[in-house]
Design a protein around this motif. Structure first.
Motif, PDB file in Angstrom:
ATOM      1  N   ALA A 280      47.542  40.960  40.253  1.00  0.00           N
ATOM      2  CA  ALA A 280      47.844  40.906  38.816  1.00  0.00           C
ATOM      3  C   ALA A 280      48.823  39.781  38.506  1.00  0.00           C
ATOM      4  O   ALA A 280      48.717  39.123  37.460  1.00  0.00           O
ATOM      5  CB  ALA A 280      48.405  42.247  38.348  1.00  0.00           C
ATOM      6  N   LEU A 281      49.763  39.540  39.408  1.00  0.00           N
ATOM      7  CA  LEU A 281      50.714  38.438  39.224  1.00  0.00           C
ATOM      8  C   LEU A 281      49.976  37.111  39.053  1.00  0.00           C
ATOM      9  O   LEU A 281      50.251  36.340  38.124  1.00  0.00           O
ATOM     10  CB  LEU A 281      51.653  38.384  40.434  1.00  0.00           C
ATOM     11  CG  LEU A 281      52.868  37.457  40.415  1.00  0.00           C
ATOM     12  CD1 LEU A 281      53.842  37.851  41.511  1.00  0.00           C
ATOM     13  CD2 LEU A 281      52.508  35.986  40.582  1.00  0.00           C
ATOM     14  N   PHE A 282      49.025  36.853  39.943  1.00  0.00           N
ATOM     15  CA  PHE A 282      48.279  35.593  39.869  1.00  0.00           C
ATOM     16  C   PHE A 282      47.355  35.563  38.649  1.00  0.00           C
ATOM     17  O   PHE A 282      47.153  34.505  38.044  1.00  0.00           O
ATOM     18  CB  PHE A 282      47.508  35.353  41.164  1.00  0.00           C
ATOM     19  CG  PHE A 282      48.361  34.764  42.252  1.00  0.00           C
ATOM     20  CD1 PHE A 282      48.566  33.403  42.322  1.00  0.00           C
ATOM     21  CD2 PHE A 282      48.968  35.575  43.200  1.00  0.00           C
ATOM     22  CE1 PHE A 282      49.362  32.840  43.325  1.00  0.00           C
ATOM     23  CE2 PHE A 282      49.769  35.039  44.202  1.00  0.00           C
ATOM     24  CZ  PHE A 282      49.964  33.663  44.267  1.00  0.00           C
ATOM     25  N   GLU A 283      46.784  36.702  38.283  1.00  0.00           N
ATOM     26  CA  GLU A 283      45.969  36.752  37.059  1.00  0.00           C
ATOM     27  C   GLU A 283      46.793  36.299  35.856  1.00  0.00           C
ATOM     28  O   GLU A 283      46.329  35.505  35.027  1.00  0.00           O
ATOM     29  CB  GLU A 283      45.473  38.179  36.814  1.00  0.00           C
ATOM     30  CG  GLU A 283      44.370  38.658  37.730  1.00  0.00           C
ATOM     31  CD  GLU A 283      43.957  40.089  37.438  1.00  0.00           C
ATOM     32  OE1 GLU A 283      42.957  40.546  38.025  1.00  0.00           O
ATOM     33  OE2 GLU A 283      44.629  40.767  36.624  1.00  0.00           O
ATOM     34  N   HIS A 284      48.013  36.812  35.762  1.00  0.00           N
ATOM     35  CA  HIS A 284      48.853  36.507  34.602  1.00  0.00           C
ATOM     36  C   HIS A 284      49.430  35.096  34.668  1.00  0.00           C
ATOM     37  O   HIS A 284      49.683  34.477  33.625  1.00  0.00           O
ATOM     38  CB  HIS A 284      49.961  37.542  34.487  1.00  0.00           C
ATOM     39  CG  HIS A 284      49.459  38.935  34.222  1.00  0.00           C
ATOM     40  ND1 HIS A 284      48.395  39.191  33.390  1.00  0.00           N
ATOM     41  CD2 HIS A 284      49.883  40.146  34.688  1.00  0.00           C
ATOM     42  CE1 HIS A 284      48.173  40.501  33.350  1.00  0.00           C
ATOM     43  NE2 HIS A 284      49.050  41.089  34.129  1.00  0.00           N
ATOM     44  N   LYS A 285      49.628  34.586  35.876  1.00  0.00           N
ATOM     45  CA  LYS A 285      50.027  33.181  36.016  1.00  0.00           C
ATOM     46  C   LYS A 285      48.944  32.276  35.413  1.00  0.00           C
ATOM     47  O   LYS A 285      49.235  31.328  34.673  1.00  0.00           O
ATOM     48  CB  LYS A 285      50.230  32.845  37.496  1.00  0.00           C
ATOM     49  CG  LYS A 285      50.450  31.365  37.775  1.00  0.00           C
ATOM     50  CD  LYS A 285      50.395  31.046  39.259  1.00  0.00           C
ATOM     51  CE  LYS A 285      50.401  29.533  39.485  1.00  0.00           C
ATOM     52  NZ  LYS A 285      50.298  29.172  40.923  1.00  0.00           N
ATOM     53  N   ILE A 286      47.707  32.586  35.732  1.00  0.00           N
ATOM     54  CA  ILE A 286      46.572  31.800  35.230  1.00  0.00           C
ATOM     55  C   ILE A 286      46.460  31.919  33.711  1.00  0.00           C
ATOM     56  O   ILE A 286      46.205  30.928  33.010  1.00  0.00           O
ATOM     57  CB  ILE A 286      45.275  32.260  35.926  1.00  0.00           C
ATOM     58  CG1 ILE A 286      45.310  31.862  37.408  1.00  0.00           C
ATOM     59  CG2 ILE A 286      44.038  31.681  35.255  1.00  0.00           C
ATOM     60  CD1 ILE A 286      44.335  32.627  38.285  1.00  0.00           C
ATOM     61  N   PHE A 287      46.668  33.123  33.181  1.00  0.00           N
ATOM     62  CA  PHE A 287      46.642  33.322  31.736  1.00  0.00           C
ATOM     63  C   PHE A 287      47.729  32.482  31.061  1.00  0.00           C
ATOM     64  O   PHE A 287      47.478  31.815  30.040  1.00  0.00           O
ATOM     65  CB  PHE A 287      46.838  34.799  31.400  1.00  0.00           C
ATOM     66  CG  PHE A 287      46.979  35.075  29.931  1.00  0.00           C
ATOM     67  CD1 PHE A 287      45.864  35.150  29.110  1.00  0.00           C
ATOM     68  CD2 PHE A 287      48.235  35.259  29.358  1.00  0.00           C
ATOM     69  CE1 PHE A 287      45.990  35.399  27.747  1.00  0.00           C
ATOM     70  CE2 PHE A 287      48.376  35.503  27.997  1.00  0.00           C
ATOM     71  CZ  PHE A 287      47.248  35.580  27.188  1.00  0.00           C
ATOM     72  N   THR A 288      48.928  32.508  31.610  1.00  0.00           N
ATOM     73  CA  THR A 288      50.040  31.718  31.075  1.00  0.00           C
ATOM     74  C   THR A 288      49.660  30.249  30.974  1.00  0.00           C
ATOM     75  O   THR A 288      49.884  29.596  29.942  1.00  0.00           O
ATOM     76  CB  THR A 288      51.286  31.876  31.982  1.00  0.00           C
ATOM     77  OG1 THR A 288      51.725  33.231  31.934  1.00  0.00           O
ATOM     78  CG2 THR A 288      52.410  30.960  31.550  1.00  0.00           C
ATOM     79  N   GLN A 289      49.079  29.730  32.034  1.00  0.00           N
ATOM     80  CA  GLN A 289      48.709  28.315  32.039  1.00  0.00           C
ATOM     81  C   GLN A 289      47.626  28.017  31.008  1.00  0.00           C
ATOM     82  O   GLN A 289      47.678  26.998  30.312  1.00  0.00           O
ATOM     83  CB  GLN A 289      48.246  27.918  33.443  1.00  0.00           C
ATOM     84  CG  GLN A 289      49.382  27.946  34.458  1.00  0.00           C
ATOM     85  CD  GLN A 289      48.936  27.599  35.865  1.00  0.00           C
ATOM     86  OE1 GLN A 289      47.801  27.853  36.251  1.00  0.00           O
ATOM     87  NE2 GLN A 289      49.836  27.042  36.658  1.00  0.00           N
ATOM     88  N   GLY A 290      46.651  28.921  30.885  1.00  0.00           N
ATOM     89  CA  GLY A 290      45.586  28.712  29.900  1.00  0.00           C
ATOM     90  C   GLY A 290      46.109  28.649  28.482  1.00  0.00           C
ATOM     91  O   GLY A 290      45.653  27.831  27.668  1.00  0.00           O
TER      92      GLY A 290
END
Length: 551
Positions: free
Chosen positions: A491-501
């Motif tokens: 989930a941490l990496f999922e949200h990192k990717i969302f932040t960048q998007g």
């Protein structure tokens, strides 16, 4: 979400000026100037995951400007919009609610005035009931044999997530054997079928639309193979075939009974679907209790992402630092190196999650971007990588930010293996950051004799051994790889990717590029089946097709 050209924002311009000032500063100098650097640039998630991002080419000003950039894009509001079920997947006119799948204790989650938590809980109960029956050997095949093998037939998110999680959580696995069929290459099907006894095997067909060519071709092959077995009737499929999909009509048409249909929903993206019924194979592998702990770990990271201020928010900070490298240092790749053999597919899983999400070239204003979007994600388990590509990291010409991940406690205490593994982990992140200079080598060898057959002096020799360092890394220390910590990490990496998007001003939840190759392949297939030579495409494609047809 705020639709801006990030390069036109005040924060981006400040970051540009700031970059010019610090681009040549070495990581070792940053540590020498600040003895409290680790304390300032590290975070702890529930005392289970320590994230050290101090070995990055950043200062407090860097973080300040990056956080200002996030605020210009109203990141906190964008996060709330996702959790609230707003239609943030604009090009497909869908909400993005995979987070709701792991919030199964919440009583009410509404989407279009419908409480979706009811249907989520119903599917979870169905997963719990079925996985219990299979694991306890209550569920039997058509000849009465209990189930020994599970074959998951899917591709992309319907394969990568479950396969990675099951392998990562091998220490929690029960007696069942798991196999995955994804590739359209018939070899993949044949080799898996060789390993299983049809009488004691169940097949999970995982496809959101139940039309994906690779998955449905493989599923049909397996179905036909099953029906050719001695004394098998069509009704026997009910003991062996199950569907994980949103397309009930296509599932029934395929021959799978309604009772064996495990639904998920249009608002679940494929690469975020392991939390849904697509995770049935996970529940079968580690049991429903552990599956629920996987969900709980992800849910707690969701709460951290949703409620923690940006300056202490782990996915936000890591996402911002990633943008700092890709758009100011112009890096193109990110390494993911997991020092745990069970997690050897984690980098492969993140490849899809990141590159399919943020591999976009048009922004939310329908303009071609002039900035870097998704990075190329790659990796290999430590210490294997140390004896292959780490050479390039230490002495090559590429700047490659990397994530290093390791559990502090191992599931396999054999002699001092894990202590040695930890020593390599700590040594590599230090070596990459600090390196070793020519002066260091000369000082260490000032009193030692030196061969002079090929080199006139020590300097000429040791220049080849210099490692400049200044390679940025993030270190993730997990207490142990458990269902809970793995769920939180994903989930941490999922949200990192969302932040960048959000800040890259792109839509992270569609994948139209994937569709182009699929549509052309359908057209080419019809040409391959005909007797006529191909003249429809360019000279290269026509010639390749015609060469095959003549062959």
């Amino acid at each position: 979400m705020k639709n801006l050209n990030p390069t036109s924002t005040l924060s981006w311009k400040k970051l540009n000026k700031h970059f010019l000032k610090i681009r040549n500063i070495h990581i070792k100098d940053l540590f020498q100037k600040d003895i409290n650097r680790f304390k300032k640039f590290s975070l702890n998630f529930k005392n289970l995951i320590l994230i050290d991002y101090s070995k990055n080419r950043i200062t407090e000003k860097t973080i300040k400007y990056l956080l200002n950039l996030a605020q210009e894009f109203h990141l906190e509001q964008a996060i709330k919009s996702m959790f609230n079920g707003d239609y943030i997947n604009v090009t497909e006119n869908k909400p993005v609610l995979h987070t709701a799948l792991r919030d199964f204790k919440k009583k009410k989650i509404f989407l279009n005035n419908v409480n979706i938590s009811i249907s989520i809980n119903e599917v979870l109960e169905k997963i719990k009931d079925f996985s219990s029956k299979v694991i306890s050997q209550e569920w039997r095949g058509y000849t009465g044999k209990y189930i020994t093998d599970v074959v998951n037939i899917g591709i992309g998110g319907s394969n990568l997530g479950p396969e990675m999680v099951i392998e990562s959580l091998t220490p929690y696995k029960n007696h069942l054997n798991f196999h995955f069929i994804s590739n359209l290459d018939g070899t993949h099907v044949i080799e898996v079928l060789k390993k299983v006894n049809i009488e004691s095997t169940i097949f999970l067909i995982s496809s959101k639309t139940f039309t994906t060519q690779e998955t449905m071709t493989n599923a049909l092959t397996v179905k036909n193979f099953f029906l050719k077995q001695p004394k098998v009737s069509l009704s026997d499929m009910s003991k062996h075939f199950f569907a994980l999909s949103m397309n009930e009509k296509a599932v029934i048409k395929f021959g799978i009974i309604k009772e064996n249909f495990f639904p998920f929903w249009d608002w679940v993206g494929g690469r975020y679907s392991l939390w849904s019924s697509v995770g049935l194979s996970i529940a079968l592998s580690i049991g429903y209790k552990n599956f629920s702990l996987l969900l709980k770990g992800a849910h707690d990271m969701d709460n951290h992402f949703l409620h923690t201020p940006l300056n202490k928010n782990i996915p936000v900070l890591l996402g911002l630092i990633g943008l700092w490298y890709s758009n100011f240092f112009h890096t193109e790749t990110e390494g993911v190196f997991v020092y745990d053999q069970y997690m050897n597919k984690f980098a492969k899983f993140l490849q899809q999650t990141c590159m399919e999400s943020n591999g976009k070239r048009v922004d939310r204003n329908r303009k071609i971007v002039s900035w870097q979007t998704g990075s190329i994600i790659w990796g290999e388990p430590g210490t294997n990588g140390q004896h292959s590509f780490y050479q390039l990291l230490h002495q090559g010409t590429k700047l490659i930010p990397s994530d290093f991940i390791i559990p502090m406690k191992t599931h396999n205490k054999i002699n001092n293996h894990h202590l040695k593994l930890l020593s390599h982990f700590f040594a590599q992140t230090r070596s990459l950051a600090f390196g070793k200079s020519l002066q260091d080598f000369l000082h260490e060898n000032k009193n030692k004799s030196f061969f002079k057959k090929r080199f006139k002096n020590k300097k000429d020799f040791f220049i080849y051994q210099v490692c400049p360092g200044n390679q940025p890394t993030n270190s993730f220390l997990l207490r142990k790889i458990t269902p809970y910590t793995l769920g939180a990490l994903i989930a941490l990496f999922e949200h990192k990717i969302f932040t960048q998007g959000v800040i890259l001003n792109i839509y992270s939840f569609d994948q139209w590029g994937v569709e182009l190759g699929k549509s052309i392949a359908k057209d080419v297939l019809s040409i391959l089946k005909s007797k006529d030579l191909c003249t429809k495409y360019d000279s290269s494609t026509n010639s390749l097709i015609n060469f095959y047809k003549k062959f």
